[in-house]
Design a protein around this motif. Structure first.
Motif, mmCIF file in Angstrom:
data_model
loop_
_atom_site.group_PDB
_atom_site.id
_atom_site.type_symbol
_atom_site.label_atom_id
_atom_site.label_comp_id
_atom_site.label_asym_id
_atom_site.label_seq_id
_atom_site.Cartn_x
_atom_site.Cartn_y
_atom_site.Cartn_z
ATOM 1 N N THR A 64 -81.612 56.238 -59.179
ATOM 2 C CA THR A 64 -79.971 56.482 -59.762
ATOM 3 C C THR A 64 -78.907 55.960 -58.636
ATOM 4 O OG1 THR A 64 -79.954 58.580 -58.159
ATOM 5 C CG2 THR A 64 -80.863 58.689 -60.198
ATOM 6 N N GLY A 65 -77.848 56.014 -59.075
ATOM 7 C CA GLY A 65 -76.916 55.552 -58.291
ATOM 8 C C GLY A 65 -76.643 56.105 -56.855
ATOM 9 N N THR A 66 -76.730 57.496 -57.193
ATOM 10 C CA THR A 66 -76.557 58.392 -56.143
ATOM 11 C C THR A 66 -77.780 58.036 -55.071
ATOM 12 O OG1 THR A 66 -76.147 60.141 -57.536
ATOM 13 C CG2 THR A 66 -76.286 60.916 -55.241
ATOM 14 N N ASP A 67 -78.841 57.872 -55.270
ATOM 15 C CA ASP A 67 -80.131 57.338 -54.378
ATOM 16 C C ASP A 67 -79.392 56.250 -53.644
ATOM 17 O OD1 ASP A 67 -82.228 59.065 -54.861
ATOM 18 O OD2 ASP A 67 -81.692 58.727 -56.753
ATOM 19 N N ARG A 68 -79.070 55.215 -54.494
ATOM 20 C CA ARG A 68 -78.304 54.094 -53.961
ATOM 21 C C ARG A 68 -77.398 54.171 -52.679
ATOM 22 N NH1 ARG A 68 -79.996 49.505 -55.820
ATOM 23 N NH2 ARG A 68 -80.072 50.279 -57.967
ATOM 24 N N LEU A 69 -76.604 55.105 -53.114
ATOM 25 C CA LEU A 69 -75.415 55.506 -51.955
ATOM 26 C C LEU A 69 -76.021 56.287 -50.650
ATOM 27 C CD1 LEU A 69 -73.494 55.132 -54.606
ATOM 28 C CD2 LEU A 69 -72.150 57.067 -53.707
ATOM 29 N N ALA A 70 -77.105 56.923 -51.076
ATOM 30 C CA ALA A 70 -77.665 57.593 -49.727
ATOM 31 C C ALA A 70 -78.189 56.485 -48.916
ATOM 32 C CB ALA A 70 -78.916 58.489 -50.153
ATOM 33 N N GLU A 71 -78.908 55.270 -49.625
ATOM 34 C CA GLU A 71 -79.272 54.060 -48.512
ATOM 35 C C GLU A 71 -78.063 53.651 -47.853
ATOM 36 O OE1 GLU A 71 -81.431 49.949 -48.397
ATOM 37 O OE2 GLU A 71 -81.425 51.181 -50.407
ATOM 38 N N VAL A 72 -76.779 53.369 -48.503
ATOM 39 C CA VAL A 72 -76.003 52.824 -47.929
ATOM 40 C C VAL A 72 -75.343 53.453 -46.662
ATOM 41 C CG1 VAL A 72 -73.390 52.131 -48.025
ATOM 42 C CG2 VAL A 72 -75.127 51.756 -49.749
ATOM 43 N N CYS A 73 -75.447 55.051 -46.999
ATOM 44 C CA CYS A 73 -74.853 56.011 -45.572
ATOM 45 C C CYS A 73 -75.858 55.666 -44.684
ATOM 46 C CB CYS A 73 -75.078 57.342 -46.479
ATOM 47 S SG CYS A 73 -73.846 57.762 -47.468
ATOM 48 N N GLN A 74 -77.120 55.707 -44.906
ATOM 49 C CA GLN A 74 -78.088 55.287 -43.780
ATOM 50 C C GLN A 74 -77.734 53.884 -42.981
ATOM 51 O OE1 GLN A 74 -82.223 55.179 -44.918
ATOM 52 N NE2 GLN A 74 -82.614 56.595 -43.202
ATOM 53 N N GLN A 75 -77.437 52.973 -44.012
ATOM 54 C CA GLN A 75 -77.598 51.776 -43.258
ATOM 55 C C GLN A 75 -76.232 51.605 -42.585
ATOM 56 O OE1 GLN A 75 -77.220 48.212 -45.768
ATOM 57 N NE2 GLN A 75 -78.755 48.681 -47.190
ATOM 58 N N LEU A 76 -75.195 52.320 -42.682
ATOM 59 C CA LEU A 76 -73.825 52.289 -42.119
ATOM 60 C C LEU A 76 -73.748 53.446 -41.184
ATOM 61 C CD1 LEU A 76 -71.429 51.897 -45.218
ATOM 62 C CD2 LEU A 76 -72.383 50.129 -43.769
#
Length: 254
Positions: free
Chosen positions: A74-86
């Motif tokens: 899902t797009g929400t899972d993708r956002l979670a990875e971005v939060c981790q990256q940043l």
């Protein structure tokens, strides 16, 4: 109010291959969407994609873009990875602006961010508009939401809810006068801490049957506050017909 907007943009689409890169009035769709998001009060707008071509297209037009894994469900899972990256702070508010919404209303982005900021006990903020047409109420592609008196989401469904028992007796398809039916708008604000934990939440039967990822939060006991707005935003792009419509709108504007 302080928040960032993240635009998840997955390249694979069965109906519209390479959807984020499709031309809308001379610009890729993902660029149009990100530019609309930049008109909000967001301090930062970031495209999150699994395709280097989409990242390059965004950067070519001065938009920050990051690459994510390609296996996110899902797009929400993708956002979670971005939060981790940043390495975002746990209380950082993040608004999910879907990448196929080139006409998203910037003011609605601000509204969901503000709604979450005001409600410390909610995990998610989203928005909805009153339903005024019976065909919308009975359309499974139009997601409905029912709320408590203080605007907490009770349930989201593709079915016509709330069900007006007497008005719909005998199989009638009508919009009962005064029915508090709300059309959910797929715009979400989260805190980074919740996003980081979202992928580990178990997927329950409600999400599985309805195919609505926001039900994962409700099934696991997380509150969603719903900001009511007066009208639906312009439609997103899911089909070739949607694409033709949006292109015509931009052609008229230009």
């Amino acid at each position: 109010m302080s928040f960032i907007a993240i635009v998840p943009a997955r390249a694979a689409s069965s109906r519209l291959p390479d959807k984020p890169l499709l031309d809308i009035g001379g610009l890729p769709m993902v660029v149009r969407t990100a530019r609309q998001a930049a008109r909000s009060r967001a301090e930062r707008v970031i495209v999150a994609t699994d395709d280097a071509r989409v990242q390059a297209a965004a950067r070519e037009h001065g938009i920050e873009a990051v690459l994510t894994r390609g296996d996110h469900p899902t797009g929400t899972d993708r956002l979670a990875e971005v939060c981790q990256q940043l390495t975002l702070a746990p209380d950082r508010i993040v608004v999910n602006v879907q990448g196929d919404e080139p006409l998203i209303e910037p003011g609605y982005i601000d509204k969901v961010a503000a709604a979450l900021e005001k409600d410390a006990s909610a995990a998610i903020a989203t928005c909805a508009a009153p339903i005024s047409r019976q065909d919308t109420l009975f359309n499974p592609n139009a997601v409905k939401v029912v709320c408590t008196a203080d605007r907490r989401a009770l349930y989201f469904s593709r079915a016509p809810i709330p069900w007006a028992r007497d008005a719909l007796a005998g199989g009638a398809h009508v919009l009962a006068p005064g029915l508090p039916a709300l059309h959910h708008i797929g715009l979400y604000a989260y805190r980074a801490a919740f996003l980081l934990g979202f992928p580990s939440l178990p997927v329950g039967p409600l999400e599985t049957f309805e195919c609505l990822e926001q039900l994962r939060a409700l099934e696991n006991g997380h509150a969603i506050t719903v900001q009511q707005v007066d009208a639906l935003p312009a439609p997103g792009v899911d089909t070739p017909e949607d694409l033709a419509h949006i292109r015509a709108l931009f052609a008229n504007r230009l």
